[in-house]
Scaffold this motif. Structure first.
Motif: not given
Length: 461
Positions: A437-453
């Motif tokens: 999953r999320h190969l199209r957007d691999p930074r998704r998990a980190f961004q959520k962990a960092a509090g990004a919207d």
């Protein structure tokens, strides 16, 4: 190596393109040119050669993506390698303009001889909405993305109670019934069938695979009788094969079809997955040059693979593969030219290597001549189609020939071992149907962990 450190005091054989022709030629000449005091320079935007016949198998998870590509730096160690694009060619002054990838520098590179081996790109048509919805099957990245997308759509469908959304998620359309399209849809259907059989929330009958072909038959590379049998076998598997049909419009998730015989509407269907495999065209960079091209954008060459215009050959210029209009001396090629396939490209590279060395020695050149031995296609596990010297084969024998031929044909012993090993592991333990999953957007998990919207996920390739 920075571009200002490239060789300036040695004769340069510049190869534009690192695919079948470029890789094979460089591999054959790199040591000999180096020993003679020259340098072979390969320019390609990718640092690897992609073995295109394996893309359907990568999309179905039969082969890992990295096993279907051959890294330039590992196998062309005696070459000067530039990861960039040739934007224009000034053969009169033996100069090309190169643009580095990812906004890299643009610079000029001089050469003594040039080989145009840029291959081909996906050919599309001005169909409204096509560019917004479809994905091709011409690159390794596309094959990996399609595999994970199809498996992800199966997981999404298994958890929805909306029948329309479920049907859309499980409808997979492939446009183009040549080898690429036929192998892609057959391999994907085989993989999807395995994935659904492991999912208690779905049935195989929930899947819908549709092959759309504008002509009246599929797979022109095999005999018409064998092609008709492939269509019958596909339909027996539940794959819908729509002949004399094309796309008229793609409106969001709605694909509208047209009958190519009378141009009347041929229905419509909603889908999350639209894969385009309807042909290729010569790479376009040759148009930005002073070398002769034909009306299809291919570089004009003689049978000896020298670039040839109305007044004869251009000294120091060669071309082969999909980008070149290579005369087919057997008389079997459409329009009198070799068809754009790997079988011709690799053999043309071997002939060109001999001719380049012969030209350096002032010896006669050899014309390229090759009689097509036949064609093989894999259509899922234990399923295939082949025409070998006029003999048609199907099922297990054709599938076995497909694997043996392409396992042998992929360059380098190292890649052959990887491919046969992966095939063996899959036969022993079964196909891996795990989506990444999320190969199209691999930074998704980190961004959520960092509090990004992080915006909601979109159902789009």
């Amino acid at each position: 190596m920075a571009f200002n450190q490239l060789a300036k005091d040695r004769p340069r054989l510049l190869i534009v393109g690192g695919g079948y022709v470029g890789f094979t030629l460089a591999q054959k000449l790199q040591t000999r040119i180096k020993e003679s005091g020259g340098v072979v320079t390969v320019v390609d935007p990718n640092p690897y050669m992609t073995y295109l016949p394996f893309l359907p198998e990568v999309s179905a998870g039969n082969i890992e993506a990295r096993s279907a590509v051959i890294p330039h730096r590992q196998h062309l160690a005696d070459c000067e390698l530039i990861t960039g694009r040739v934007e224009s060619i000034d053969h009169a002054n033996r100069t090309v303009t190169v643009h580095g990838i990812d906004e890299g520098p643009e610079f000029e590179l001089t050469y003594d001889e040039i080989v145009l081996a840029g291959g081909s790109n996906t050919r599309t048509f001005p169909i409204p909405g096509l560019a917004d919805k479809a994905i091709g099957m011409k690159t390794i990245e596309e094959a990996v993305s399609v595999r994970n997308w199809v498996l992800e759509r199966i997981e999404v469908a298994s958890l929805t109670n909306d029948e329309d959304e479920k049907r859309k998620a499980l409808t997979f359309i492939v446009v183009g019934g040549g080898y690429a399209g036929s192998e892609t849809i057959a391999e994907l259907e085989d993989m999807a069938r395995s994935a659904v059989q492991r999912n208690d929330l779905l049935k195989v009958s929930d899947l819908r695979f549709v092959l759309v072909e504008a002509m009246g038959r599929i797979m022109p590379e095999v005999s018409e009788d064998r092609a008709e049998k492939v269509v019958a076998e596909m339909r027996a598997r539940g794959i819908e094969v729509l002949l004399n049909t094309s796309l008229s419009e793609v409106d969001g998730d709605l694909v509208k079809l047209i009958n190519m015989q009378d141009k009347s509407p041929a229905g419509e269907m909603a889908t999350d997955t639209l894969i385009w495999t309807a042909g290729v065209q010569a790479a376009s960079f040759a148009k930005n040059s002073d070398l002769p091209i034909d009306d299809r954008g291919r570089v004009r060459v003689g049978a000896d693979l020298r670039v040839t215009g109305n007044d004869g050959p251009f000294e120091g210029a060669w071309a082969a593969g999909d980008i070149a209009a290579v005369p087919d001396l057997t008389g079997a090629g459409p329009g009198g030219f070799c068809v754009p396939n790997a079988q011709h490209a690799v053999r043309q590279a071997a002939t060109m290597a001999k001719n380049i060395m012969a030209a350096h020695k002032g010896e006669p050149l050899e014309d390229y001549y090759h009689e097509n031995l036949g064609s093989v296609a894999g259509l899922g596990l234990y399923k295939g189609a082949a025409t070998i010297r006029g003999i048609d084969l199907g099922g297990l024998p054709a599938w076995a020939m497909h694997r043996l031929y392409h396992g042998y044909a992929i360059p380098t012993v190292e890649r052959k071992v990887r491919v046969f090993t992966e095939w063996g592991v899959n036969l022993l333990f079964g196909r891996d149907t795990t989506p990444l999953r999320h190969l199209r957007d691999p930074r998704r998990a980190f961004q959520k962990a960092a509090g990004a919207d992080v915006p909601a996920e979109k159902a789009s390739l």
